[in-house]
Enzyme design. Structure first.
Site, mmCIF file in Angstrom:
data_model
loop_
_atom_site.group_PDB
_atom_site.id
_atom_site.type_symbol
_atom_site.label_atom_id
_atom_site.label_comp_id
_atom_site.label_asym_id
_atom_site.label_seq_id
_atom_site.Cartn_x
_atom_site.Cartn_y
_atom_site.Cartn_z
ATOM 1 N N GLU B 49 81.620 40.306 -14.587
ATOM 2 C CA GLU B 49 82.026 39.821 -15.916
ATOM 3 C C GLU B 49 81.495 40.695 -17.054
ATOM 4 O O GLU B 49 82.092 40.779 -18.121
ATOM 5 C CB GLU B 49 81.588 38.374 -16.121
ATOM 6 C CG GLU B 49 82.367 37.359 -15.278
ATOM 7 C CD GLU B 49 81.742 37.126 -13.912
ATOM 8 O OE1 GLU B 49 80.832 37.900 -13.512
ATOM 9 O OE2 GLU B 49 82.158 36.159 -13.232
ATOM 10 N N PHE B 111 77.824 21.609 -10.982
ATOM 11 C CA PHE B 111 77.949 22.920 -10.362
ATOM 12 C C PHE B 111 78.529 23.928 -11.360
ATOM 13 O O PHE B 111 79.539 23.656 -12.008
ATOM 14 C CB PHE B 111 78.848 22.835 -9.114
ATOM 15 C CG PHE B 111 79.071 24.177 -8.464
ATOM 16 C CD1 PHE B 111 78.000 24.871 -7.891
ATOM 17 C CD2 PHE B 111 80.324 24.753 -8.445
ATOM 18 C CE1 PHE B 111 78.200 26.113 -7.310
ATOM 19 C CE2 PHE B 111 80.528 25.993 -7.858
ATOM 20 C CZ PHE B 111 79.462 26.676 -7.287
ATOM 21 N N GLN B 112 77.911 25.046 -11.475
ATOM 22 C CA GLN B 112 78.309 26.115 -12.395
ATOM 23 C C GLN B 112 78.413 25.639 -13.841
ATOM 24 O O GLN B 112 79.229 26.131 -14.615
ATOM 25 C CB GLN B 112 79.611 26.786 -11.932
ATOM 26 C CG GLN B 112 79.402 27.577 -10.636
ATOM 27 C CD GLN B 112 80.561 28.492 -10.276
ATOM 28 O OE1 GLN B 112 81.710 28.226 -10.635
ATOM 29 N NE2 GLN B 112 80.274 29.564 -9.544
ATOM 30 N N LYS B 161 87.315 22.117 -17.988
ATOM 31 C CA LYS B 161 88.419 22.142 -17.021
ATOM 32 C C LYS B 161 89.400 20.991 -17.229
ATOM 33 O O LYS B 161 90.620 21.172 -17.103
ATOM 34 C CB LYS B 161 87.847 22.096 -15.599
ATOM 35 C CG LYS B 161 88.875 22.370 -14.521
ATOM 36 C CD LYS B 161 88.215 22.565 -13.155
ATOM 37 C CE LYS B 161 89.261 22.984 -12.124
ATOM 38 N NZ LYS B 161 88.638 23.233 -10.798
ATOM 39 N N MET B 475 65.590 59.191 -21.502
ATOM 40 C CA MET B 475 64.999 58.934 -22.809
ATOM 41 C C MET B 475 63.597 58.359 -22.666
ATOM 42 O O MET B 475 62.690 58.700 -23.420
ATOM 43 C CB MET B 475 65.896 58.000 -23.627
ATOM 44 C CG MET B 475 65.443 57.826 -25.069
ATOM 45 S SD MET B 475 65.403 59.384 -25.985
ATOM 46 C CE MET B 475 67.014 59.372 -26.768
#
Lengths: 179, 571
Positions: B49, B111-112, B161, B475
């Site tokens: 993602e 969940f999630q 949802k 760096m």
């Protein structure tokens, strides 16, 4: 601008404070957005009062007393104004505002302290709102300075439980005081 | 017309003119992926993602149109937090759609589930948790309006949802009033008084500098800038976020200021009597020690965001405006500085003494990273878009690639997000398919997001990636060499592990390697001939190379450290 005349320091009244009267949309999470902004930018809040605004269910009014030493007021207002849910900000210098606050305190009483307590309450203009044989609950609605005074006066009593609401404010009527 | 919330969401995106969504499906966003099949919108299926977010940023920076990403709830949402934060720092217009657990499950540790609106509160311009399907069109329209107007930024829409699964009567807001944003007023009238005060300040200035920031690109003001600069004859510096806003080939351009800026650009700011800041924010990487920054200069600060005024540096004139409108107003008022002859003589002498330089490469290698960049640039067609990760390679690309037009330089400035380069290049190529897109990357950055080359290959997005492989987190190595007595702590990565050529090939790309000058020329030519699949080149560069000039962290810009070959020259 001239600072508000005030007596001594308590944690409730910073030396250089400003009152922001903030009209916000009455939506979930708006208070978290304001509190989060102050936290992540390092601005100090001295008190915060929230209530529905006037007759509009759509808006709430948040009265924030900010410490203008922790960050320039311009920066606080500029960042606050970027919150999409903030509709309007009125910046009230203490000298231009009528400020009021509510103090509630429960004090354990006995024969030894009753007289001096009653004197203290009378001097402050506080009212007794609840009693039982061993305690009283008193209330003062007044200027933040008068609440400070009563709070200090009650320090000489043991076993005091004290709550303050944080102030609300409106612009003073008539011409604004010279800045 | 009755639609599901999911159908309404896709239809709303179509209404906004969205042609591409970068994303990855999962449980909570599943309903929305069904109507996507019937939509004209192109979906780019990413491998992580974070890639979707940076692709959307690259798309937005290359096109000027908002980038759109869509992911699921929980870890899908948290994985895109870094790009959201990055876009927030660099004011990139982004609309991110996250799935959320059903409204009845919110707050139950389902969940999630995660509180993504809470998590992103401080790194979005605004975010929404949509409560009903009927509200979806308003949320989408408002999100695009917020992301693209005023100071642009990322906006997140969290959609439970059950909201996408329930029915709504289709509608779409036709006026801004219907967006229901009573507290949002991005349009502000130009303050004529401030314009006049600015013009008066300019008239007394003998050593002005146009300090050009990313806001100049955001407001598409490159033409106004060129006209104003040429009419007044003032010197111009372009910050890391503004590279390309003014042609590098222009005689009035002094280059990039800041920690690794061109000596002349840094010093011109220091010695100026007037800075006209155009969509810049006095970032610490530009100012160095703030109390020592441009101590003799008055400041005209032009910004669309009034919270930038006096945040870091006191503005003598603060003008809340987009850059183009402010410059047009200055032009209309005939703003003109006093004679700059002595100023330009001084500037030219700095340019002669302290040009940007690097050590000559040797035939057998290792390659000089600056030379690799200059060689790619030389062989690149005009208008090539360059992206980068974060670190030494980023600074060298900003220094040694000459940018001639806006939106050809895409990097992570404020946040400094390693791994930005590859996905940003993919997004830029999707947005501007007719352009060649090079990602100048470091070996450390490449390893963070390289998996998106699988996306690039499978979606037919032929970008070119140059890894300046010095086997180190370069760096950090540079700082440890200069400021930590060469005590190298956890910066060695190895040049051979991973094998970048094999890795590129495993991802369906062409993998090439160059260790000496001959190979370098050959592989660049070869890469330029490949236009159907992504190309990855492993350039073996000198680990000991450092970025110069350099202003040490917290030091004054007066104490700029020039290239070793220039040290000791009279200033």
């Amino acid at each position: 601008m001239s600072p508000e005349p005030f007596l001594g320091t308590t944690s409730h009244t910073p030396v250089r404070h400003h009152i922001l009267s903030v009209l916000v949309e009455n939506k979930a999470g708006v208070l978290a957005r304001i509190a989060g902004l102050f936290a992540r930018r390092g601005f100090n809040i001295y008190s915060l009062a929230v209530a529905p605004a006037e007759s509009h269910a759509r808006f709430s009014r948040v009265t924030i007393v900010v410490d203008a030493e922790s960050a320039p007021l311009e920066q606080i207002v500029g960042q606050l104004d970027k919150l999409v849910n903030v509709v309007a900000i009125t910046d009230l210098a203490p000298v231009d505002a009528v400020e009021r606050e509510l103090l509630l305190a429960t004090i354990q009483t006995n024969t030894a302290n009753r007289t001096s307590l009653l004197d203290t309450l009378a001097n402050a203009g506080a009212a007794i709102v609840d009693v039982d044989p061993g305690a009283v609950t008193v209330m003062l609605a007044g200027t933040p300075a008068s609440c400070d005074q009563l709070e200090r006066a009650l320090e000489s009593f043991s076993d005091v439980e004290l709550h303050r609401t944080g102030r609300v404010a409106l612009p003073r009527l008539g011409e604004a005081a010279p800045q | 017309m009755q639609l599901t919330g999911a159908e309404a969401l896709i239809k709303s995106l179509e209404q906004q003119g969205v042609d591409t969504v970068f994303g990855l499906p999962g449980g909570a966003i599943l309903p929305v992926y069904d109507p996507l099949l019937d939509s004209s919108i192109r979906h780019i299926l990413v491998r992580h993602e974070q890639g979707a977010g940076h692709m959307a940023e690259g798309y937005a920076m290359a096109t000027g149109r908002p980038g759109v990403a869509m992911v699921t709830s929980g870890p899908g949402a948290t994985n895109i937090v870094t790009p959201i934060g990055n876009a927030h720092m660099d004011s990139t217009p982004l609309v991110v759609i996250t799935g959320q657990v059903a409204t009845g499950s919110i707050g139950t540790d389902a969940f999630q589930e995660c509180d993504i609106t809470g998590i992103t509160m401080g790194i979005t311009k605004h975010n929404f948790l949509v409560q009903s399907a009927q509200e979806i069109p308003r949320a989408v329209a408002a999100a695009f309006h917020l992301a693209t107007t005023g100071r642009p930024g990322p906006v997140l829409i969290d959609v439970p949802k059950d909201v996408t699964q329930s029915m709504m009567d289709w509608w779409y807001p036709s006026t801004i009033e219907e967006y229901d944003l009573p507290g949002y007023r991005p349009e502000i009238a130009l303050d004529e008084d401030a314009v006049n005060r600015a013009v008066a300040l300019i008239a007394t200035s003998q050593r002005p500098v146009l300090y050009v920031g990313g806001g100049t690109l955001k407001s598409n003001a490159a033409n106004e800038l060129l006209a104003f600069a040429e009419r007044t004859g003032m010197p111009v510096v372009t910050t890391l976020m503004a590279r390309g806003a003014f042609p590098d080939s222009h005689g009035q351009h002094l280059g990039m200021p800041g920690m690794h800026g061109v000596y002349t650009a840094v010093t011109a700011l220091q010695r100026a009597d007037l800075l006209i800041s155009l969509g810049a924010r006095f970032d610490d990487r530009v100012t160095g020690k703030i109390s020592a920054f441009a101590a003799g200069a008055k400041i005209i600060h032009v910004d669309i965001d009034r919270a930038e005024f006096n945040k870091v540096r006191h503005a003598d004139v603060a003008l809340q405006s987009n850059v183009g409108a402010a410059l047009r107003a200055f032009d209309a008022a005939g703003a003109m500085p006093a004679s700059m002859d002595a100023w330009w003589r001084e500037i030219r002498s700095w340019q002669e003494t302290y040009p940007l330089v690097y050590d000559e490469p040797t035939l057998e290698g290792p390659l000089r990273p600056q030379h690799v960049i200059a060689s790619i640039a030389e062989k690149a067609e005009p208008g090539t878009i360059v992206t980068s990760g974060v670190g030494q390679h980023q600074m060298w690309a900003a220094q040694f690639w000459d940018f001639e037009e806006p939106r050809t330089w895409i990097n992570s400035g404020g946040a400094g997000t390693m791994g930005f380069g590859v996905p940003a290049a993919i997004g830029a190529k999707v947005g501007r398919p007719e352009r060649t897109v090079w990602c100048i990357d470091g070996d450390g950055c490449f390893q963070m997001t390289a998996q998106e080359l699988v996306t690039a290959r499978s979606e037919g997005i032929p970008i070119k990636v140059a890894i300046l492989n010095n086997a180190y987190l370069g760096m950090v190595r540079q700082w440890q060499e200069m400021f930590y007595d060469e005590r190298y702590s956890e910066v060695y990565l190895s040049a051979d592990l991973p094998d970048y050529v094999k890795w590129a090939e495993a991802m369906g790309c062409v993998g090439l390697r160059a260790t000496n000058l001959k190979e370098m020329d050959d592989v660049i030519d070869e890469a330029n001939k490949i236009n159907d699949v992504p190309v990855v080149i492993d350039f073996r560069t000198d680990s000991s190379e450092k970025v110069f000039p350099m202003v040490a962290s917290g030091a004054s810009n007066d104490d700029i450290i020039v290239h070793p070959s220039q040290q000791g020259r009279a200033r």
